[in-house]
Design a protein around this motif. Structure first.
Motif, PDB file in Angstrom:
ATOM      1  N   ARG A   1     -10.796  11.250   4.770  1.00 40.11           N
ATOM      2  CA  ARG A   1     -10.407  12.562   4.249  1.00 40.11           C
ATOM      3  C   ARG A   1     -11.415  13.027   3.181  1.00 40.11           C
ATOM      4  NH1 ARG A   1      -5.078  14.695   4.372  1.00 40.11           N
ATOM      5  NH2 ARG A   1      -3.542  13.539   5.622  1.00 40.11           N
ATOM      6  N   HIS A   2     -11.568  14.351   3.094  1.00 37.64           N
ATOM      7  CA  HIS A   2     -12.424  14.918   2.057  1.00 37.64           C
ATOM      8  C   HIS A   2     -11.963  14.481   0.669  1.00 37.64           C
ATOM      9  CE1 HIS A   2     -14.637  17.568   4.768  1.00 37.64           C
ATOM     10  NE2 HIS A   2     -13.492  17.973   5.301  1.00 37.64           N
ATOM     11  N   SER A   3     -10.657  14.518   0.453  1.00 40.42           N
ATOM     12  CA  SER A   3     -10.127  14.210  -0.878  1.00 40.42           C
ATOM     13  C   SER A   3     -10.447  12.785  -1.300  1.00 40.42           C
ATOM     14  CB  SER A   3      -8.618  14.456  -0.922  1.00 40.42           C
ATOM     15  OG  SER A   3      -7.947  13.680   0.056  1.00 40.42           O
ATOM     16  N   THR A   4     -10.535  11.863  -0.338  1.00 45.99           N
ATOM     17  CA  THR A   4     -10.887  10.488  -0.686  1.00 45.99           C
ATOM     18  C   THR A   4     -12.348  10.392  -1.094  1.00 45.99           C
ATOM     19  OG1 THR A   4      -9.230   9.638   0.869  1.00 45.99           O
ATOM     20  CG2 THR A   4     -10.888   8.091   0.088  1.00 45.99           C
ATOM     21  N   TYR A   5     -13.229  11.012  -0.310  1.00 40.95           N
ATOM     22  CA  TYR A   5     -14.653  10.988  -0.662  1.00 40.95           C
ATOM     23  C   TYR A   5     -14.892  11.619  -2.036  1.00 40.95           C
ATOM     24  CZ  TYR A   5     -16.796   9.203   3.624  1.00 40.95           C
ATOM     25  OH  TYR A   5     -17.216   8.404   4.661  1.00 40.95           O
ATOM     26  N   GLN A   6     -14.075  12.595  -2.397  1.00 39.75           N
ATOM     27  CA  GLN A   6     -14.245  13.303  -3.666  1.00 39.75           C
ATOM     28  C   GLN A   6     -13.511  12.629  -4.823  1.00 39.75           C
ATOM     29  OE1 GLN A   6     -12.790  17.121  -2.432  1.00 39.75           O
ATOM     30  NE2 GLN A   6     -14.487  17.446  -1.008  1.00 39.75           N
ATOM     31  N   ASN A   7     -12.840  11.526  -4.548  1.00 40.26           N
ATOM     32  CA  ASN A   7     -12.057  10.805  -5.547  1.00 40.26           C
ATOM     33  C   ASN A   7     -12.992   9.933  -6.393  1.00 40.26           C
ATOM     34  OD1 ASN A   7     -10.487   8.505  -6.648  1.00 40.26           O
ATOM     35  ND2 ASN A   7      -8.770   9.441  -5.545  1.00 40.26           N
ATOM     36  N   ALA A   8     -12.993  10.150  -7.707  1.00 38.32           N
ATOM     37  CA  ALA A   8     -13.902   9.419  -8.596  1.00 38.32           C
ATOM     38  C   ALA A   8     -13.635   7.920  -8.573  1.00 38.32           C
ATOM     39  CB  ALA A   8     -13.784   9.955 -10.015  1.00 38.32           C
ATOM     40  N   ASP A   9     -12.380   7.522  -8.433  1.00 36.91           N
ATOM     41  CA  ASP A   9     -12.064   6.095  -8.386  1.00 36.91           C
ATOM     42  C   ASP A   9     -12.643   5.454  -7.128  1.00 36.91           C
ATOM     43  OD1 ASP A   9     -10.704   6.185 -10.795  1.00 36.91           O
ATOM     44  OD2 ASP A   9      -8.766   6.597  -9.844  1.00 36.91           O
TER      45      ASP A   9
ATOM     46  N   TRP B   1       6.178   8.348  14.519  1.00 31.98           N
ATOM     47  CA  TRP B   1       5.391   9.426  13.937  1.00 31.98           C
ATOM     48  C   TRP B   1       5.632   9.543  12.431  1.00 31.98           C
ATOM     49  CZ3 TRP B   1       1.289  11.973  13.675  1.00 31.98           C
ATOM     50  CH2 TRP B   1       1.192  13.106  12.859  1.00 31.98           C
ATOM     51  N   PHE B   2       6.869   9.385  11.991  1.00 31.67           N
ATOM     52  CA  PHE B   2       7.139   9.436  10.558  1.00 31.67           C
ATOM     53  C   PHE B   2       6.304   8.386   9.810  1.00 31.67           C
ATOM     54  CE2 PHE B   2      11.497  11.498  11.250  1.00 31.67           C
ATOM     55  CZ  PHE B   2      11.045  12.734  10.770  1.00 31.67           C
ATOM     56  N   PHE B   3       6.210   7.196  10.397  1.00 31.16           N
ATOM     57  CA  PHE B   3       5.416   6.157   9.733  1.00 31.16           C
ATOM     58  C   PHE B   3       3.934   6.521   9.739  1.00 31.16           C
ATOM     59  CE2 PHE B   3       2.650   2.426  10.166  1.00 31.16           C
ATOM     60  CZ  PHE B   3       2.832   1.896   8.889  1.00 31.16           C
ATOM     61  N   ILE B   4       3.422   6.982  10.872  1.00 34.52           N
ATOM     62  CA  ILE B   4       1.991   7.296  10.959  1.00 34.52           C
ATOM     63  C   ILE B   4       1.614   8.385   9.961  1.00 34.52           C
ATOM     64  CG2 ILE B   4       0.226   8.340  12.445  1.00 34.52           C
ATOM     65  CD1 ILE B   4       1.417   6.765  14.777  1.00 34.52           C
ATOM     66  N   GLN B   5       2.436   9.444   9.886  1.00 30.55           N
ATOM     67  CA  GLN B   5       2.064  10.501   8.937  1.00 30.55           C
ATOM     68  C   GLN B   5       2.227  10.031   7.505  1.00 30.55           C
ATOM     69  OE1 GLN B   5       4.364  13.817   7.804  1.00 30.55           O
ATOM     70  NE2 GLN B   5       6.085  13.304   9.137  1.00 30.55           N
ATOM     71  N   TRP B   6       3.169   9.156   7.226  1.00 29.42           N
ATOM     72  CA  TRP B   6       3.340   8.656   5.862  1.00 29.42           C
ATOM     73  C   TRP B   6       2.149   7.805   5.448  1.00 29.42           C
ATOM     74  CZ3 TRP B   6       3.619   4.178   3.032  1.00 29.42           C
ATOM     75  CH2 TRP B   6       4.182   4.268   1.765  1.00 29.42           C
ATOM     76  N   ILE B   7       1.724   6.896   6.300  1.00 30.40           N
ATOM     77  CA  ILE B   7       0.648   5.972   5.932  1.00 30.40           C
ATOM     78  C   ILE B   7      -0.715   6.665   5.935  1.00 30.40           C
ATOM     79  CG2 ILE B   7       0.047   5.033   8.213  1.00 30.40           C
ATOM     80  CD1 ILE B   7       0.658   2.919   5.032  1.00 30.40           C
ATOM     81  N   THR B   8      -0.844   7.790   6.683  1.00 31.24           N
ATOM     82  CA  THR B   8      -2.120   8.507   6.700  1.00 31.24           C
ATOM     83  C   THR B   8      -2.095   9.748   5.812  1.00 31.24           C
ATOM     84  OG1 THR B   8      -1.494   9.759   8.699  1.00 31.24           O
ATOM     85  CG2 THR B   8      -2.724   7.697   9.013  1.00 31.24           C
ATOM     86  N   HIS B   9      -1.057   9.875   4.974  1.00 31.23           N
ATOM     87  CA  HIS B   9      -1.036  10.921   3.959  1.00 31.23           C
ATOM     88  C   HIS B   9      -2.207  10.683   3.004  1.00 31.23           C
ATOM     89  CE1 HIS B   9       0.336  12.936   0.244  1.00 31.23           C
ATOM     90  NE2 HIS B   9       0.972  13.763   1.068  1.00 31.23           N
ATOM     91  N   LYS B  10      -2.711  11.740   2.392  1.00 29.14           N
ATOM     92  CA  LYS B  10      -3.901  11.615   1.553  1.00 29.14           C
ATOM     93  C   LYS B  10      -3.718  10.609   0.418  1.00 29.14           C
ATOM     94  CE  LYS B  10      -3.984  15.995   0.558  1.00 29.14           C
ATOM     95  NZ  LYS B  10      -4.433  17.306  -0.030  1.00 29.14           N
ATOM     96  N   ASP B  11      -2.507  10.478  -0.115  1.00 32.26           N
ATOM     97  CA  ASP B  11      -2.291   9.557  -1.220  1.00 32.26           C
ATOM     98  C   ASP B  11      -2.383   8.104  -0.766  1.00 32.26           C
ATOM     99  OD1 ASP B  11      -1.891  11.703  -2.950  1.00 32.26           O
ATOM    100  OD2 ASP B  11       0.254  11.791  -2.496  1.00 32.26           O
ATOM    101  N   ARG B  12      -1.735   7.790   0.357  1.00 35.59           N
ATOM    102  CA  ARG B  12      -1.801   6.421   0.864  1.00 35.59           C
ATOM    103  C   ARG B  12      -3.213   6.056   1.303  1.00 35.59           C
ATOM    104  NH1 ARG B  12       2.462   8.551  -0.510  1.00 35.59           N
ATOM    105  NH2 ARG B  12       2.830   9.577   1.474  1.00 35.59           N
TER     106      ARG B  12
ATOM    107  N   ALA C   1      -8.283   3.133   0.443  1.00 31.66           N
ATOM    108  CA  ALA C   1      -9.741   3.172   0.328  1.00 31.66           C
ATOM    109  C   ALA C   1     -10.210   2.576  -0.996  1.00 31.66           C
ATOM    110  CB  ALA C   1     -10.233   4.604   0.470  1.00 31.66           C
ATOM    111  N   ILE C   2      -9.519   2.917  -2.069  1.00 30.90           N
ATOM    112  CA  ILE C   2      -9.881   2.371  -3.380  1.00 30.90           C
ATOM    113  C   ILE C   2      -9.676   0.855  -3.396  1.00 30.90           C
ATOM    114  CG2 ILE C   2      -9.238   2.348  -5.830  1.00 30.90           C
ATOM    115  CD1 ILE C   2      -8.494   5.373  -5.417  1.00 30.90           C
ATOM    116  N   GLY C   3      -8.703   0.393  -2.624  1.00 33.00           N
ATOM    117  CA  GLY C   3      -8.421  -1.040  -2.555  1.00 33.00           C
ATOM    118  C   GLY C   3      -9.303  -1.806  -1.600  1.00 33.00           C
ATOM    119  N   GLY C   4     -10.289  -1.148  -0.995  1.00 29.88           N
ATOM    120  CA  GLY C   4     -11.224  -1.869  -0.126  1.00 29.88           C
ATOM    121  C   GLY C   4     -11.448  -1.255   1.232  1.00 29.88           C
ATOM    122  N   GLY C   5     -10.747  -0.155   1.542  1.00 29.25           N
ATOM    123  CA  GLY C   5     -10.893   0.476   2.849  1.00 29.25           C
ATOM    124  C   GLY C   5     -11.999   1.516   2.891  1.00 29.25           C
ATOM    125  N   THR C   6     -11.908   2.435   3.845  1.00 31.21           N
ATOM    126  CA  THR C   6     -12.914   3.478   4.013  1.00 31.21           C
ATOM    127  C   THR C   6     -12.268   4.850   3.843  1.00 31.21           C
ATOM    128  OG1 THR C   6     -12.584   3.672   6.408  1.00 31.21           O
ATOM    129  CG2 THR C   6     -14.157   2.010   5.653  1.00 31.21           C
TER     130      THR C   6
END
Length: 473
Positions: A368-376, A344-355, A360-365
């Motif tokens: 999260r709302h914050s990702t869709y709203q990220n200008a980069d 669980w520690f790993f899952i929550q770390w890797i799915t934190h909004k920053d990761r 997503a910026i590196g090629g993923g999808t």
């Protein structure tokens, strides 16, 4: 094995890790460090657009002392390999990547650990995890089965089509914009025909009629072809009687089979990889795809087709319906893992909004709302950014009905659909075969037994999936 990056390389690649990592670790350093020296094993689907997310794993290992081994499996082999391990109850893998279409099958069998007890425990989940930053429908649509949360999303999207906009212009047909209402069943045939006739040796379209792929390559047409009176009855009616053999579905199948007018003559056993290769090599003007694949498979700068494509949805059906296809992947803890808390520690770390933003910026999808709203992110993947409203308000997580028998239903569509594609049977005969064998599958599952406690048909009312993520217990 995970890819090892030093801190300088990682920061150079993703730009923000050095300032993002401490937010979750500061609050949990003691808890995470108690698992120092532990090894987590994960079985993951192998997709190129996930690479940027997994490239951050080395940072987690450095911060926690927990080793994460990732074993990858091709998409078409992932379910088989996952079930083989799950059914053995060996606990060999602690974490699985789970496709939404297999969630019910795995959870109903008791193979997955519910995550609410971890998620709702402040000693195990950091304050800044911000579960309500997940898009509600993506969060529950990816992970909930029978009111319990089993999987945390890291990838979502829809099925649609890529077309060569340059070939369309050369052929003299207008290039539609996604969601502008002009890409209809009629216009798709016009586009395919114009490219096919205007370019010797180039097919107007390519798809994957191989048996395994009908569950996600044909299903979108089936949904788009329903008239309003039949919404929700694409596979079964409210009494769980199989309705696959309907006039709407026959029209959808006949349209899909009609695309053979424009496809390669040897495509009977094309899967996703084969049809993609034809498109990438410039030998087809249109291609079916999952939106998550666009960055790596169509717009990678190293590809000769990059910058020459337009991303479109499944064509709007005869009654004006846009297919609400919903695809997603989540991370789940094995019920047989002996290291569930570390997992669980790993899952929550890797799915934190920053990761997730970095991935997503590196090629993923985006999930999260914050990702869709990220200008980069918007700049890096405009074809994803324009799907924000669609994924939040249109996509139907239960398009592929969420029951343990879905894999069998999908396989039956492929069995008979592939025969129809090859001309061995007619479209009518294909639907009759699907209806007969799907009915047998549901009878075995007890859905039509008198007095049976039937599951709710949640695809008919999506408010179930729209509750706030923090409200799931």
């Amino acid at each position: 094995m995970t890819t090892k990056l030093n801190r300088r390389q990682f920061s150079s690649l993703l730009g923000s890790s050095a300032i993002c990592v401490p937010s979750i670790v500061r609050a949990q350093s003691d808890q995470m460090r108690q698992f120092e020296g532990a090894t987590l094993n994960m079985l993951a689907v192998q997709f190129a657009h996930h690479d940027a997310l997994w490239s951050q794993v080395a940072e987690f290992e450095e911060l926690t002392g927990i080793k994460v081994n990732i074993e990858f499996a091709p998409f078409e082999n992932t379910r088989e390999r996952t079930l083989l391990d799950m059914s053995s109850m060996s606990g060999r893998y602690d974490i699985f990547t789970v496709d939404i279409m297999w969630l019910a099958e795995y959870a109903a069998a008791g193979y997955l650990e519910p995550v609410a007890n971890y998620l709702n425990n402040p000693d195990l989940t950091a304050e800044d995890y911000d579960v309500n930053d997940f898009i509600a429908r993506v969060y529950s649509g990816t992970g909930v089965y029978r009111d319990r949360m089993y999987s945390i999303p890291y990838d979502c999207g829809t099925v649609g089509n890529m077309f060569r906009s340059d070939l369309m212009m050369e052929a003299g047909v207008p290039v539609p914009n996604r969601f502008d209402g002009t890409f209809t069943a009629e216009s798709m045939r016009e586009i395919c025909g114009a490219i096919h006739e205007n370019n010797q040796g180039i097919s107007g379209f390519v798809t994957g009629p191989q048996r395994w792929f009908w569950g996600w390559m044909f299903t979108p047409y089936l949904y788009a072809w329903q008239n309003p009176d039949n919404y929700g009855n694409e596979f079964v009616n409210s009494n769980w009687e199989v309705t696959i053999n309907s006039e709407n579905n026959l029209a959808a199948l006949e349209y899909y089979l009609g695309l053979r007018d424009f496809t390669p003559s040897d495509d009977l056993n094309y899967g996703y990889g084969e049809q993609l290769a034809v498109y990438q090599q410039g030998n087809a003007g249109g291609s079916i795809t999952y939106s998550g694949f666009i960055g790596a498979h169509y717009e990678d700068p190293s590809l000769p087709i990059a910058g020459k494509n337009v991303a479109l949805h499944t064509p709007i059906g005869p009654s004006g319906r846009t297919d609400p296809f919903f695809g997603s992947w989540g991370l789940s803890i094995s019920a047989d893992s002996r290291q569930k808390t570390a997992a669980w520690f790993f899952i929550q770390w890797i799915t934190h909004k920053d990761r997730l933003a970095n991935g997503a910026i590196g090629g993923g999808t985006a999930v999260r709302h914050s990702t869709y709203q990220n200008a980069d992110f918007q700049a890096a993947a405009p074809w994803h950014a324009e799907m924000y409203d669609y994924m939040a308000n249109v996509a139907n997580p239960d398009e592929r009905i969420r029951i343990p028998e879905w894999s069998e239903i999908s396989d039956l569509m492929g069995f008979y659909g592939n025969k129809a594609w090859g001309g061995q049977i007619t479209a009518e005969e294909a639907l009759l075969g699907m209806e007969r064998d799907m009915s047998k599958a549901l009878r075995r599952g007890g859905y039509q037994r008198e007095g049976a406690s039937q599951p709710p048909q949640l695809w008919r009312d999506l408010s179930y999936y729209d509750r706030a993520p923090a409200d799931w217990e």
